[in-house]
Write an enzyme that holds these catalytic residues in place. Sequence first.
Site, PDB file in Angstrom:
ATOM      1  N   ASP A  44       7.330  -4.549  -5.744  1.00  0.00           N
ATOM      2  CA  ASP A  44       7.317  -3.285  -6.468  1.00  0.00           C
ATOM      3  C   ASP A  44       6.343  -2.281  -5.842  1.00  0.00           C
ATOM      4  OD1 ASP A  44       7.670  -1.347  -8.377  1.00  0.00           O
ATOM      5  OD2 ASP A  44       7.485  -2.701 -10.071  1.00  0.00           O
ATOM      6  N   ASP A  45       6.855  -1.132  -5.391  1.00  0.00           N
ATOM      7  CA  ASP A  45       6.045  -0.041  -4.829  1.00  0.00           C
ATOM      8  C   ASP A  45       5.333  -0.422  -3.531  1.00  0.00           C
ATOM      9  OD1 ASP A  45       6.843   1.357  -7.053  1.00  0.00           O
ATOM     10  OD2 ASP A  45       4.840   1.776  -7.807  1.00  0.00           O
ATOM     11  N   CYS A  84      12.259   2.698  -9.608  1.00  0.00           N
ATOM     12  CA  CYS A  84      12.409   1.294 -10.025  1.00  0.00           C
ATOM     13  C   CYS A  84      13.806   0.844 -10.448  1.00  0.00           C
ATOM     14  CB  CYS A  84      11.434   1.010 -11.161  1.00  0.00           C
ATOM     15  SG  CYS A  84       9.704   1.062 -10.671  1.00  0.00           S
ATOM     16  N   ARG A  88      16.767  -1.280  -8.255  1.00  0.00           N
ATOM     17  CA  ARG A  88      17.116  -2.661  -8.608  1.00  0.00           C
ATOM     18  C   ARG A  88      18.603  -2.801  -8.926  1.00  0.00           C
ATOM     19  NH1 ARG A  88      12.031  -5.137  -9.437  1.00  0.00           N
ATOM     20  NH2 ARG A  88      10.564  -3.496  -8.858  1.00  0.00           N
ATOM     21  N   LYS A 137       9.871  -9.050 -12.305  1.00  0.00           N
ATOM     22  CA  LYS A 137      10.217  -7.831 -13.050  1.00  0.00           C
ATOM     23  C   LYS A 137      11.729  -7.579 -13.021  1.00  0.00           C
ATOM     24  CE  LYS A 137       9.727  -2.838 -12.499  1.00  0.00           C
ATOM     25  NZ  LYS A 137       8.991  -1.760 -11.826  1.00  0.00           N
ATOM     26  N   HIS A 139      13.733  -4.842 -15.248  1.00  0.00           N
ATOM     27  CA  HIS A 139      13.826  -3.386 -15.309  1.00  0.00           C
ATOM     28  C   HIS A 139      15.238  -2.826 -15.174  1.00  0.00           C
ATOM     29  CE1 HIS A 139      10.987   0.303 -14.854  1.00  0.00           C
ATOM     30  NE2 HIS A 139      11.763   0.358 -15.921  1.00  0.00           N
ATOM     31  N   SER A 162       8.339  -2.117 -15.913  1.00  0.00           N
ATOM     32  CA  SER A 162       7.071  -1.945 -15.202  1.00  0.00           C
ATOM     33  C   SER A 162       5.892  -2.231 -16.128  1.00  0.00           C
ATOM     34  CB  SER A 162       6.957  -0.521 -14.653  1.00  0.00           C
ATOM     35  OG  SER A 162       7.984  -0.248 -13.735  1.00  0.00           O
ATOM     36  N   HIS A 231       2.651  -2.458  -7.860  1.00  0.00           N
ATOM     37  CA  HIS A 231       2.759  -1.356  -8.814  1.00  0.00           C
ATOM     38  C   HIS A 231       1.488  -1.346  -9.660  1.00  0.00           C
ATOM     39  CE1 HIS A 231       4.205   1.004 -12.209  1.00  0.00           C
ATOM     40  NE2 HIS A 231       5.396   1.173 -11.643  1.00  0.00           N
ATOM     41  N   ASP A 283      11.231  -2.186  -3.429  1.00  0.00           N
ATOM     42  CA  ASP A 283      12.128  -1.317  -4.195  1.00  0.00           C
ATOM     43  C   ASP A 283      11.984   0.164  -3.847  1.00  0.00           C
ATOM     44  OD1 ASP A 283       9.630  -0.954  -5.438  1.00  0.00           O
ATOM     45  OD2 ASP A 283      10.483  -0.826  -7.447  1.00  0.00           O
ATOM     46  N   ASN A 284      10.829   0.566  -3.326  1.00  0.00           N
ATOM     47  CA  ASN A 284      10.613   1.959  -2.909  1.00  0.00           C
ATOM     48  C   ASN A 284       9.234   2.067  -2.283  1.00  0.00           C
ATOM     49  OD1 ASN A 284      10.528   2.242  -6.374  1.00  0.00           O
ATOM     50  ND2 ASN A 284       8.638   2.553  -5.229  1.00  0.00           N
ATOM     51  N   LYS A 304       6.956   7.304  -3.111  1.00  0.00           N
ATOM     52  CA  LYS A 304       7.823   6.965  -4.239  1.00  0.00           C
ATOM     53  C   LYS A 304       8.271   8.231  -4.980  1.00  0.00           C
ATOM     54  CE  LYS A 304       7.467   4.572  -8.720  1.00  0.00           C
ATOM     55  NZ  LYS A 304       6.686   3.586  -9.472  1.00  0.00           N
TER      56      LYS A 304
END
Length: 484
Positions: A44-45, A84, A88, A137, A139, A162, A231, A283-284, A304
Site C-alpha cells: 500500500d502506497d 486504493c 485493487r 487490506k 478495500h 485503509s 500507508h 497499488d500506487n 499518489k
Amino acid sequence: MIGKLPFFKLLFVLLLLSGIGLGLSAWVSEPKASPPNVVLFFIDDLGYGDLSCNGALGYTTPNLDRMAAEGTRFTSFLAAQAVCSASRAALLTGCYPNRVGIFGALGPGSPVGLNPEEETIAELLKEKGYATGIFGKWHLGSQQEFLPLQQGFDEYYGVPYSHDMWPLHPNQAKANYPPLHLIEGNTPGKEVKTLEDASELTPSITERALGFIRNHKKQPFFLYVPHPLPHVPLAASSRFRGKSSAGLLGDVMMELDWSVGQIMRELKQQGLDKNTLVIFTSDNGPWLNYGEHAGSAGGFREGKGTSFEGGHRVPCIIRWPGVVPAGRVCNKLLTTLEILPTVAKICGARLPKKTIDGVDMVALLKGDETATPRDHFYYYYRQNSLEAVRKGDWKLVFAHPGRTYEGFLPGKGGQPGPTTETHEFPVALYDLRRDPGERYDVREQNPEVVAALEKLAEEARADLGDDLQKREGKNVRPVGKVTK
C-alpha cells in the site's frame, strides 16, 4: 525357447512383450507436473524508489533485492489507477476500475463495493482446485456481501479498508470514523485502537500467510498478501522500530522486506519454491504530503492521486525459478491489469466471461524479448476522467484539474502537509524515454504523435466514457450495491 518357436508364434510373443513394455513404460512415466502456486504481494502506497534495488537510501531491502536478482525487475510497470480501491479492483478483475464502477477509496460502511458478478483471480483459480487466501487490506467494500469470502477467497484476515480510516485520523473533520476492526472471515475481531495495535499488522499478517502455506502445501494455492503499510499511519513492531537511518518509514520498509523473506523462506522449506510464481508490486505511488512518513517516487513527477508517473509507476518484481529469467530488467510498458490474464494462463484457468482490459504477458515473462503485450494505457482518475493516454514511450496529458504536491511544504511527524486538488494542468506531450520526469512539452515538435494519441483517447471515451468531456461509455458495468 524362443529360438525354436515357429515364425508366427515368435512374432506373437515379440508383439506381446512389446505391448507389455509399452504399458510398463507408460505406467512408470513421470507424473504430470502439479499446477504452480501463486503468491501476490500488493503493498500500500509503496513508491517506485522505496526498494534498495530501485535506489532507496537509509535502509536496505535485501530479500526483495534477492528476489530481483533471482527473477525479473520491471521498470515501466503501472498501477491501473493511483488510488486504493480503484487500483485493487483492477488488480483482481483485470479491468480498468471505471469499467467495473469502482472509483477512489471506499470509506467505512460504503453502500457500494466490487460487484459480486465480477470474476476475480481467486474465483477463476478456485474453479481449478486452488486454495485461496487473502491476508491484509481488502478495500473493495466493507459490507459483508462484498468481503473476500464472497469474492472467491476461502480465508481472510486483515483490515477492510485503509487503516487511517479510524478515530485517530489526523484530520479532525474525519475523526468521526467508526472503530477499525480486523476481520476474520466475515466476522469483525480485535479492534485496532492505537499505533501500538497497528504495529502488529505486518507481523500478524505474515504469520497468517505462513500458516496458509503450511496448511495447503499439498494442493495448489493462491496467496494474496496486500500489506496495509507503508500507508500512513506508519507503525513498526518493536523488533524493527529504530533500526533504520531513515526514520519510521525505513523501519516499516525493513519489516515489510522481512515479511517477504519469511514467506519466501517458508516456500523453500516446504519444497514449493521452484513451483511458485511470486509477484511483488504496489497499488500506487507515495502520499508525498506526509513528508518523511511518505516514500519516494524515485524521481518521477508527483505521487499518489495523480495521473503523472509518480502516481502510477510502481515497483514490480516477478520470480519463478527456471521459468522467469533471473537477473533480468524489463523496460516494456506493463500494468497490474496484466496479472489476471497472465496468472490464468499459467494456471490453466479460463478468463472471465465479461470483457477485461488486461493482456497476457506470459511470453515476455518467460524471456521472449520480441513480445510487446501492451501497446497503450489510459490514465483515468476521479469519478471517470480520462486525464492522459500513453502509447509506447509517448504520453499525452489532457487539460484537467487535479492534485499537486509541488510548491507545498510537506508535513512532518505523521501530519500531512497541504496540497490542492484543483490545480489546472495544461495539455502536454511527454517523451518518457528522454523525459521520465514529465517536464518538457513536445507537442509542437510531434503533431503526428498527438493525433495518434488523440485517436486512442477517443476510443477510450466511446468505450469507458470521460467526465471531462461529459461522455458516457458504452461498455461500463454497474458497481455492486448493498441489497440488504
